[in-house]
Design an enzyme around this catalytic site. Structure first.
Site, PDB file in Angstrom:
ATOM      1  N   ASP A 170       0.849  -1.192   0.000  1.00 16.77           N
ATOM      2  CA  ASP A 170       0.000   0.000   0.000  1.00 16.77           C
ATOM      3  C   ASP A 170       0.883   1.240   0.000  1.00 16.77           C
ATOM      4  OD1 ASP A 170      -2.834   1.126   0.410  1.00 16.77           O
ATOM      5  OD2 ASP A 170      -1.589   2.218   1.842  1.00 16.77           O
ATOM      6  N   HIS A 213      -7.006   9.761  -2.669  1.00 19.54           N
ATOM      7  CA  HIS A 213      -6.514   9.656  -1.283  1.00 19.54           C
ATOM      8  C   HIS A 213      -7.481  10.284  -0.269  1.00 19.54           C
ATOM      9  CE1 HIS A 213      -2.461   9.283   1.035  1.00 19.54           C
ATOM     10  NE2 HIS A 213      -3.458   9.083   1.839  1.00 19.54           N
ATOM     11  N   LYS A 239      -1.990   6.113  -4.439  1.00 17.60           N
ATOM     12  CA  LYS A 239      -3.089   7.075  -4.220  1.00 17.60           C
ATOM     13  C   LYS A 239      -2.790   8.424  -4.871  1.00 17.60           C
ATOM     14  CE  LYS A 239      -3.583   4.788   0.226  1.00 17.60           C
ATOM     15  NZ  LYS A 239      -2.218   4.540   0.699  1.00 17.60           N
ATOM     16  N   TYR A 252       3.497   9.605   0.667  1.00 19.00           N
ATOM     17  CA  TYR A 252       4.409   8.980   1.640  1.00 19.00           C
ATOM     18  C   TYR A 252       5.879   9.278   1.329  1.00 19.00           C
ATOM     19  CZ  TYR A 252       0.091   6.428   2.734  1.00 19.00           C
ATOM     20  OH  TYR A 252      -1.209   6.107   3.049  1.00 19.00           O
TER      21      TYR A 252
HETATM   22  P1  NAD Z   1      -0.662   0.862  11.796  1.00 16.39           P
HETATM   23  O1  NAD Z   1      -1.942   0.697  12.520  1.00 16.39           O
HETATM   24  O2  NAD Z   1      -0.248  -0.152  10.799  1.00 16.39           O
HETATM   25  O3  NAD Z   1       0.450   1.054  12.913  1.00 16.39           O
HETATM   26  C1  NAD Z   1       1.798   1.192  12.613  1.00 16.39           C
HETATM   27  C2  NAD Z   1       2.587   1.253  13.908  1.00 16.39           C
HETATM   28  O4  NAD Z   1       2.397   0.048  14.649  1.00 16.39           O
HETATM   29  C3  NAD Z   1       4.070   1.383  13.683  1.00 16.39           C
HETATM   30  O5  NAD Z   1       4.554   2.346  14.597  1.00 16.39           O
HETATM   31  C4  NAD Z   1       4.646   0.025  14.012  1.00 16.39           C
HETATM   32  O6  NAD Z   1       5.894   0.121  14.581  1.00 16.39           O
HETATM   33  C5  NAD Z   1       3.639  -0.545  14.981  1.00 16.39           C
HETATM   34  N1  NAD Z   1       3.505  -2.002  14.803  1.00 16.39           N
HETATM   35  C6  NAD Z   1       3.425  -2.683  13.631  1.00 16.39           C
HETATM   36  N2  NAD Z   1       3.281  -3.995  13.857  1.00 16.39           N
HETATM   37  C7  NAD Z   1       3.259  -4.169  15.204  1.00 16.39           C
HETATM   38  C8  NAD Z   1       3.131  -5.315  16.029  1.00 16.39           C
HETATM   39  N3  NAD Z   1       2.981  -6.533  15.515  1.00 16.39           N
HETATM   40  N4  NAD Z   1       3.149  -5.123  17.377  1.00 16.39           N
HETATM   41  C9  NAD Z   1       3.274  -3.885  17.908  1.00 16.39           C
HETATM   42  N5  NAD Z   1       3.404  -2.755  17.163  1.00 16.39           N
HETATM   43  C10 NAD Z   1       3.399  -2.902  15.816  1.00 16.39           C
HETATM   44  O7  NAD Z   1      -0.726   2.315  11.220  1.00 16.39           O
HETATM   45  P2  NAD Z   1      -0.678   3.147   9.943  1.00 16.39           P
HETATM   46  O8  NAD Z   1       0.698   3.186   9.372  1.00 16.39           O
HETATM   47  O9  NAD Z   1      -1.353   4.386  10.336  1.00 16.39           O
HETATM   48  O10 NAD Z   1      -1.646   2.404   8.913  1.00 16.39           O
HETATM   49  C11 NAD Z   1      -1.203   1.366   8.097  1.00 16.39           C
HETATM   50  C12 NAD Z   1      -1.089   1.799   6.651  1.00 16.39           C
HETATM   51  O11 NAD Z   1      -2.345   2.299   6.184  1.00 16.39           O
HETATM   52  C13 NAD Z   1      -0.131   2.968   6.383  1.00 16.39           C
HETATM   53  O12 NAD Z   1       1.204   2.569   6.410  1.00 16.39           O
HETATM   54  C14 NAD Z   1      -0.616   3.417   5.020  1.00 16.39           C
HETATM   55  O13 NAD Z   1      -0.123   2.553   4.016  1.00 16.39           O
HETATM   56  C15 NAD Z   1      -2.129   3.258   5.170  1.00 16.39           C
HETATM   57  N6  NAD Z   1      -2.806   4.530   5.578  1.00 16.39           N
HETATM   58  C16 NAD Z   1      -3.686   5.083   4.704  1.00 16.39           C
HETATM   59  C17 NAD Z   1      -4.325   6.275   5.034  1.00 16.39           C
HETATM   60  C18 NAD Z   1      -5.289   6.906   4.067  1.00 16.39           C
HETATM   61  O14 NAD Z   1      -5.668   8.068   4.261  1.00 16.39           O
HETATM   62  N7  NAD Z   1      -5.726   6.194   3.059  1.00 16.39           N
HETATM   63  C19 NAD Z   1      -4.080   6.884   6.285  1.00 16.39           C
HETATM   64  C20 NAD Z   1      -3.206   6.270   7.174  1.00 16.39           C
HETATM   65  C21 NAD Z   1      -2.582   5.076   6.813  1.00 16.39           C
END
Ligand code: NAD
Length: 321
Positions: free
Chosen positions: A46, A113, A80, A51
């Site tokens: 994704d 996005h 996006k 980013y």
């Molecule tokens: P996420 O919920 O995936 O959380 C990421 C955080 O959790 C990181 O700090 C990581 O170190 C920690 N983490 C990951 N695996 C873990 C585990 N097994 N145990 C404990 N901690 C862990 O958050 P995110 O990055 O906000 O969302 C995921 C993805 O969604 C983003 O990377 C992006 O690709 C997408 N996204 C899209 C939008 C949008 O507007 N469309 C917005 C936010 C994120």
């Protein structure tokens, strides 16, 4: 390792239910993380212009393809369209820049996005363009008068040109989708939105799935990505330490993170957890267990309507009401 997929009704293409999120992976680590993720079984990436690491994602994909782990057609790549490229004439150049950066000939999925159009910033001035037209002086974004319809019709032309297989949206609510469905020649395949037990979004999920629009959940772990972005996130307890989640995790001999991801899969919602850590990468795709109805009912009680990714809170841009 979880290999489950959801079929996108627009093209019958299978989209993996687990993928790697790439927001906030530092450029210096991105290529290696992407290559590792593919080696660990991830088949969905994704990405987004916003980013700022699509060149590095492309290098990771290339490395995995060069070592023979996968072929291009084995992976599903999402990106996006950023808010500043919503005008009809800017949509294709924005996609072409993403394809050039990712070093790919096509995307599997291209999403709008946000349902927000901002004043155009050209590629030379700043890329990614981010939220503020003049980052030095502006406190709020400068909006552009471009309808979602204009942007969507330009997205449809990308499918016609064979540059993207599926198109979709992100951060869209039910009424925006109802409107879009009135004129869409090609229906949105996916709506990608914030979903975790504190923001279960039952109504939106049920509506989209009924309309054959697959849902991808982002920020499955709740506040964690937002702690550095706004102070309010710090006052919300961590979902990874939530009593109910931890109790259910212990019962299944899984981690809290795995329970949070599995909770979405039980609802046929795709997840895209982000991690640069190899152990967590492995954990986040190891989701072949089942949550019972009782587990799901208990988690349902945690829904508090808490949203972290809210441009209304940051930018006086209240798209979620
Ligand atoms: P996420 O919920 O995936 O959380 C990421 C955080 O959790 C990181 O700090 C990581 O170190 C920690 N983490 C990951 N695996 C873990 C585990 N097994 N145990 C404990 N901690 C862990 O958050 P995110 O990055 O906000 O969302 C995921 C993805 O969604 C983003 O990377 C992006 O690709 C997408 N996204 C899209 C939008 C949008 O507007 N469309 C917005 C936010 C994120």
């Amino acid at each position: 390792m979880t290999t489950a997929t959801v079929t996108l009704k627009t093209t019958n293409q299978a989209m993996p239910l687990v993928g790697l999120g790439t927001w906030k992976i530092p450029q210096s680590e991105t290529a290696k993380v992407v290559e590792n993720s593919i080696q660990n079984g991830y088949r969905l990436l994704d990405c987004a212009c916003d980013y700022g690491n699509e060149v590095e994602v492309g290098k990771g994909i290339k490395a995995a393809i060069d070592t023979g782990v996968v072929k291009r057609e084995d992976i599903f790549v999402t990106s996006k369209l950023w808010n500043t490229f919503h005008a009809r004439e800017h949509v294709r150049p924005a996609l072409e820049r993403t394809l050039k950066d990712l070093d790919l000939e096509y995307l599997d999925l291209y999403l709008i996005h946000f349902p927000i159009s901002l004043k155009y910033v050209d590629f030379e001035t700043r890329y990614p363009p981010e939220w503020l037209y003049n980052p030095e002086s502006d406190k709020l974004p400068t909006y552009a008068d471009i309808s979602i319809r204009e942007t969507w019709e330009a997205m449809e032309e990308l499918v016609d040109a064979g540059l993207v297989k599926n198109i979709g949206v992100a951060n869209f609510n039910c009424s925006l989708i109802m409107d879009l469905l009135k004129y869409a020649r090609i229906k949105p395949a996916v709506n990608q939105v914030e979903i975790h037990p504190y923001l279960a979004q039952d109504v939106l999920v049920e509506f989209c799935q009924r309309k054959d629009i697959a849902i991808t959940a982002y920020s499955s772990f709740g506040s964690i990505s937002y702690l550095s972005l706004f102070d309010g996130a710090k006052s919300i307890p961590s979902l990874l330490e939530d009593e109910t989640i931890v109790k259910i995790a212990k019962k299944h001999s899984k981690t809290a993170a795995q329970v949070l991801l599995r909770w979405s899969l039980e609802r046929q919602i795709a997840v895209i957890p982000k991690s640069g850590n190899e152990e967590r990468l492995r954990q986040n795709i190891d989701l072949d267990f089942t949550l019972s109805k009782e587990d799901m009912d208990e988690i349902k009680k945690l829904d508090k309507g808490i949203r972290f990714n809210n441009p209304g809170a940051y930018f006086d841009c209240p798209i979620f009401g």
